[in-house]
Design an enzyme around this catalytic site. Structure first.
Site, PDB file in Angstrom:
ATOM      1  N   GLU A   1       8.965  -6.884 -64.420  1.00  0.00           N
ATOM      2  CA  GLU A   1      10.404  -6.694 -64.601  1.00  0.00           C
ATOM      3  C   GLU A   1      11.124  -7.047 -63.304  1.00  0.00           C
ATOM      4  OE1 GLU A   1      10.544  -3.165 -68.009  1.00  0.00           O
ATOM      5  OE2 GLU A   1      10.837  -2.615 -65.914  1.00  0.00           O
TER       6      GLU A   1
ATOM      7  N   GLU B   1       7.376  -5.194 -73.598  1.00  0.00           N
ATOM      8  CA  GLU B   1       7.391  -3.743 -73.761  1.00  0.00           C
ATOM      9  C   GLU B   1       8.540  -3.362 -74.678  1.00  0.00           C
ATOM     10  OE1 GLU B   1       7.750  -1.667 -70.041  1.00  0.00           O
ATOM     11  OE2 GLU B   1       6.243  -2.915 -69.039  1.00  0.00           O
TER      12      GLU B   1
END
Length: 386
Positions: A155, A293
């Site tokens: 991320e 995710e």
């Protein structure tokens, strides 16, 4: 097989969360954030539940010596876990996760406590290190076939307090890191010359990705590349914020509105529109997308438990159905926190690893229902020879 050929065989996906990416020293890191050592039996249970891909979040920089060399024992353990999946014919997405923020944070801000723009020297040194790590990893796994995919980061500049408002200006730096990752892997040759690689969008945020990391900014033409985003909307239902007590949403989906603390945004229409953006920007152009995710928190609540359970199932169903319909592969986030299922705070755990059994039944039923309802939009082109 190229990215488009394998994508349709990869959904649904599951995360070995809080495991090989956890902080901690040496092999003990694997159980520092959750209690169970990964085994073949656990992966067998993941396969038996119906998952076709496993994402393995992994740390590497924290397992390296002063010369930057990855610890041989750590590398061997990661390989063992990858092999559990390969043994079962499962696709694997192996990444360099948060990894103490060495590049996820410090590749985009000189400080991790306040935003300070990085200079060219910092970017160059991060590129060198990223290439070094991925050269080591890629060489170790060079002989693996297309069932193994590499994902460069996790991320990038995701920390809201540091990077909110900076997505556009930081995307060109991210694109340089994505480019470096791809170059390093390709340079090792063998099967890595054609392996499907996954690059992350800015903050793995859908809007920022489609706006600032358009297909022309990707490091390769279509065919060997996927794009990764994450999906935790709405946060009070999905658990990226403090999701207990009065800040929580216990119910999700237009059909499930009834009591206090309903989701007030981010329901079906929003999800459909977000996934549609990804189809337009990427999957329709030949770049499959992974939602690396996503999750909703299964909780034990004092309110309408049945309605909450239905909401969790429906969320997982919608994610998988809408993803499938748009050529997207969704990976459920799973932290192996079975105790959390019995609390108001909740847990996104689907597999109880200690017992190699499904315990998040509402989520699992939702995944299966969504996959069954969805229709993959991209057919393989068969060349007929007369």
């Amino acid at each position: 097989k190229d990215a488009q050929a394998i994508a349709k065989d990869m959904y649904p996906g599951w995360n070995l969360g809080n495991t090989l990416e956890a902080t901690g020293s040496g092999l003990d890191a694997e159980t520092s954030w959750q209690p169970t050592l990964t085994t073949q039996q656990i992966i067998d249970a993941v396969k038996a539940a119906g998952f076709k891909s496993v994402r393995i979040p992994c740390s590497w920089d924290i397992h390296s010596d002063s010369n930057g060399e990855i610890d041989a024992q750590w590398m061997a353990r990661v390989k063992q876990v990858v092999n559990y999946c390969i043994n079962d014919g499962i696709y694997v997405v192996l990444n360099d996760h948060w990894d103490n923020g060495w590049i996820e944070v410090l590749g985009f801000s000189k400080s991790s406590s306040s935003y300070q723009a990085v200079d060219e020297a910092t970017i160059t040194s991060k590129i060198t290190r990223l290439k070094d790590l991925w050269t080591q990893i890629a060489n170790e796994f060079k002989d693996y076939d297309e069932h193994l995919l590499f994902a460069g980061l996790n991320e990038p500049f995701q920390e809201y307090s540091l990077f909110s408002g900076h997505h556009e200006e930081l995307t060109p730096i991210l694109c340089r890191y994505n480019q470096a990752f791809v170059e390093a892997v390709r340079a090792t040759g063998g099967n890595n010359a054609q392996r499907t690689l996954v690059v992350q969008g800015p903050s793995t945020n859908i809007n920022s990705s489609v706006n600032y990391m358009t297909a022309d900014k990707l490091p390769e033409t279509a065919g060997r590349l996927m794009v990764e985003v994450h999906y935790y909307d709405p946060g009070q239902f999905c658990g990226t914020f403090d999701a207990s007590g009065d800040n929580a949403f216990y119910f999700w989906g237009a059909a499930n509105h009834s009591t206090d603390h309903n989701a007030t945004y981010g329901e079906e229409a929003y999800m459909l529109s977000q996934f549609g953006l990804l189809k337009t920007a990427y999957t329709s152009l030949g770049y499959p997308v992974i939602i690396g995710e996503y999750a909703a928190l299964q909780r034990t609540i004092s309110g309408d438990q049945n309605k909450h359970n239905a909401s969790v199932k429906y969320f997982y169903q919608c994610v998988n159905e809408y993803a499938t319909n748009n050529g997207i592969i969704a990976f459920a986030w799973d932290t192996n926190d079975t105790n959390g299922l019995n609390s108001e705070g909740g847990s996104s755990t689907i597999i109880d690893r200690a017992n190699s059994a499904v315990v998040g039944n509402n989520a699992m039923e939702g995944v299966k229902a969504g996959v069954a309802a969805g229709k993959w939009p991209f057919l393989e082109h068969h060349h007929h020879h007369h």
